[in-house]
Design a protein around this motif. Structure first.
Motif, PDB file in Angstrom:
ATOM      1  N   THR A  19       0.629  -1.096   0.160  1.00 32.56           N
ATOM      2  CA  THR A  19       0.113  -0.018  -0.118  1.00 32.56           C
ATOM      3  C   THR A  19       0.857   1.273   0.017  1.00 32.56           C
ATOM      4  O   THR A  19       0.671   2.149  -0.957  1.00 32.56           O
ATOM      5  CB  THR A  19      -0.957   0.034   1.127  1.00 32.56           C
ATOM      6  N   GLU A  22       2.447   1.705  -3.359  1.00 31.72           N
ATOM      7  CA  GLU A  22       1.453   2.368  -4.360  1.00 31.72           C
ATOM      8  C   GLU A  22       1.155   3.666  -4.199  1.00 31.72           C
ATOM      9  O   GLU A  22       0.958   4.350  -5.058  1.00 31.72           O
ATOM     10  CB  GLU A  22       0.393   1.369  -4.229  1.00 31.72           C
ATOM     11  N   GLN A  23       0.989   4.020  -2.887  1.00 29.78           N
ATOM     12  CA  GLN A  23       0.716   5.534  -2.567  1.00 29.78           C
ATOM     13  C   GLN A  23       1.872   6.623  -3.108  1.00 29.78           C
ATOM     14  O   GLN A  23       1.646   7.461  -4.016  1.00 29.78           O
ATOM     15  CB  GLN A  23       0.823   5.943  -0.948  1.00 29.78           C
ATOM     16  N   GLU A  26       1.576   6.552  -6.931  1.00 28.92           N
ATOM     17  CA  GLU A  26       0.385   7.645  -7.397  1.00 28.92           C
ATOM     18  C   GLU A  26       0.940   8.945  -7.366  1.00 28.92           C
ATOM     19  O   GLU A  26       0.713   9.635  -8.270  1.00 28.92           O
ATOM     20  CB  GLU A  26      -0.590   7.288  -6.436  1.00 28.92           C
ATOM     21  N   ARG A  29       3.260   9.280 -10.446  1.00 26.90           N
ATOM     22  CA  ARG A  29       2.578   9.289 -11.783  1.00 26.90           C
ATOM     23  C   ARG A  29       1.805  10.701 -11.786  1.00 26.90           C
ATOM     24  O   ARG A  29       1.621  11.171 -12.855  1.00 26.90           O
ATOM     25  CB  ARG A  29       1.437   8.151 -11.647  1.00 26.90           C
ATOM     26  N   ALA A  30       1.251  11.056 -10.698  1.00 29.75           N
ATOM     27  CA  ALA A  30       0.679  12.436 -10.822  1.00 29.75           C
ATOM     28  C   ALA A  30       1.746  13.874 -11.083  1.00 29.75           C
ATOM     29  O   ALA A  30       1.343  14.551 -11.863  1.00 29.75           O
ATOM     30  CB  ALA A  30       0.056  12.743  -9.452  1.00 29.75           C
ATOM     31  N   THR A  33       2.269  13.395 -14.771  1.00 25.88           N
ATOM     32  CA  THR A  33       1.349  13.926 -15.316  1.00 25.88           C
ATOM     33  C   THR A  33       1.297  15.570 -15.421  1.00 25.88           C
ATOM     34  O   THR A  33       0.998  16.283 -16.473  1.00 25.88           O
ATOM     35  CB  THR A  33      -0.088  13.730 -14.923  1.00 25.88           C
ATOM     36  N   LEU A  73      -0.990  15.013  -6.222  1.00 28.19           N
ATOM     37  CA  LEU A  73      -2.143  13.993  -5.953  1.00 28.19           C
ATOM     38  C   LEU A  73      -3.466  14.592  -5.623  1.00 28.19           C
ATOM     39  O   LEU A  73      -4.733  13.855  -5.923  1.00 28.19           O
ATOM     40  CB  LEU A  73      -1.505  13.173  -4.624  1.00 28.19           C
ATOM     41  N   THR A  76      -5.651  15.218  -8.833  1.00 26.09           N
ATOM     42  CA  THR A  76      -6.100  14.276  -9.990  1.00 26.09           C
ATOM     43  C   THR A  76      -7.412  14.188 -10.180  1.00 26.09           C
ATOM     44  O   THR A  76      -8.190  14.475  -9.213  1.00 26.09           O
ATOM     45  CB  THR A  76      -5.399  13.038  -9.283  1.00 26.09           C
ATOM     46  N   GLN A  78      -9.298  11.588  -9.649  1.00 30.85           N
ATOM     47  CA  GLN A  78      -9.792  10.948  -8.832  1.00 30.85           C
ATOM     48  C   GLN A  78     -10.082  11.594  -7.517  1.00 30.85           C
ATOM     49  O   GLN A  78     -11.183  11.242  -6.642  1.00 30.85           O
ATOM     50  CB  GLN A  78      -8.801   9.578  -8.372  1.00 30.85           C
ATOM     51  N   TYR A 141      -5.949  14.964   2.099  1.00 34.07           N
ATOM     52  CA  TYR A 141      -5.520  13.725   1.202  1.00 34.07           C
ATOM     53  C   TYR A 141      -4.156  13.287   1.993  1.00 34.07           C
ATOM     54  O   TYR A 141      -3.723  12.295   1.841  1.00 34.07           O
ATOM     55  CB  TYR A 141      -5.117  14.425  -0.046  1.00 34.07           C
TER      56      TYR A 141
END
Length: 154
Positions: A19, A22-23, A26, A29-30, A33, A73, A76, A78, A141
């Motif tokens: 986890t 993966e955080q 993320e 990836r942000a 982007t 983040l 995003t 989401q 967040y």
């Protein structure tokens, strides 16, 4: 020995979880982007994030990003969708409470509209949530990112 010292170095290093990896992925990836990381640099960091075994290996991957990457983040799609869902849920609760209070006011016969007092505070809270949710989302967040990216982390 401080509890946080175990996450930094030494024989008592804390292992990271899927986890947490993966955080960080993320966040990376942000940042890619957003254009803060090139594709090559982002891929290198993603590879390092997924290969990390200990928590102290993840911190440097996002250390040079603004606000530890949490701001990217929070921007995003989401995160924005989650913010809209939160405001809709809040509005639903406020309107349900308003309906119940109004029905309670109607039961004995309408006199002074006493539900106006709690409804005022409920609608002020809803207004603040809708208006400032984007700003609060950056900080809200923060609890969803790995602990080493938290502002109060050593």
């Amino acid at each position: 020995m401080n509890a946080n010292d175990a996450t930094w170095s030494g024989p008592h290093r804390l292992r990271t979880s899927d986890t947490e990896r993966e955080q960080v992925a993320e966040i990376l990836r942000a940042a890619m982007t957003e254009g803060r990381l090139t594709l090559e640099e982002g891929e290198e960091r993603l590879t390092a994030a997924y290969a990390a075994k200990f928590r102290d290996e993840l911190g440097p991957l996002t250390a040079d990003l603004p606000d530890g990457g949490r701001r990217a983040l929070a921007d995003t799609p989401q995160a924005r969708a989650a913010q809209r869902r939160g405001v809709r849920r809040h509005a639903g609760v406020v309107f349900a409470i308003a309906a119940v209070l109004t029905l309670l006011w109607l039961l004995p016969g309408p006199h002074f509209f006493w539900p106006i007092i709690p409804l005022t505070f409920l609608f002020i809270g809803l207004h603040r949530h809708a208006r400032y949710a984007r700003y609060r989302q950056e900080y809200h967040y923060a609890h969803r990112v790995a602990p080493w990216n938290a502002p109060d982390y050593r």
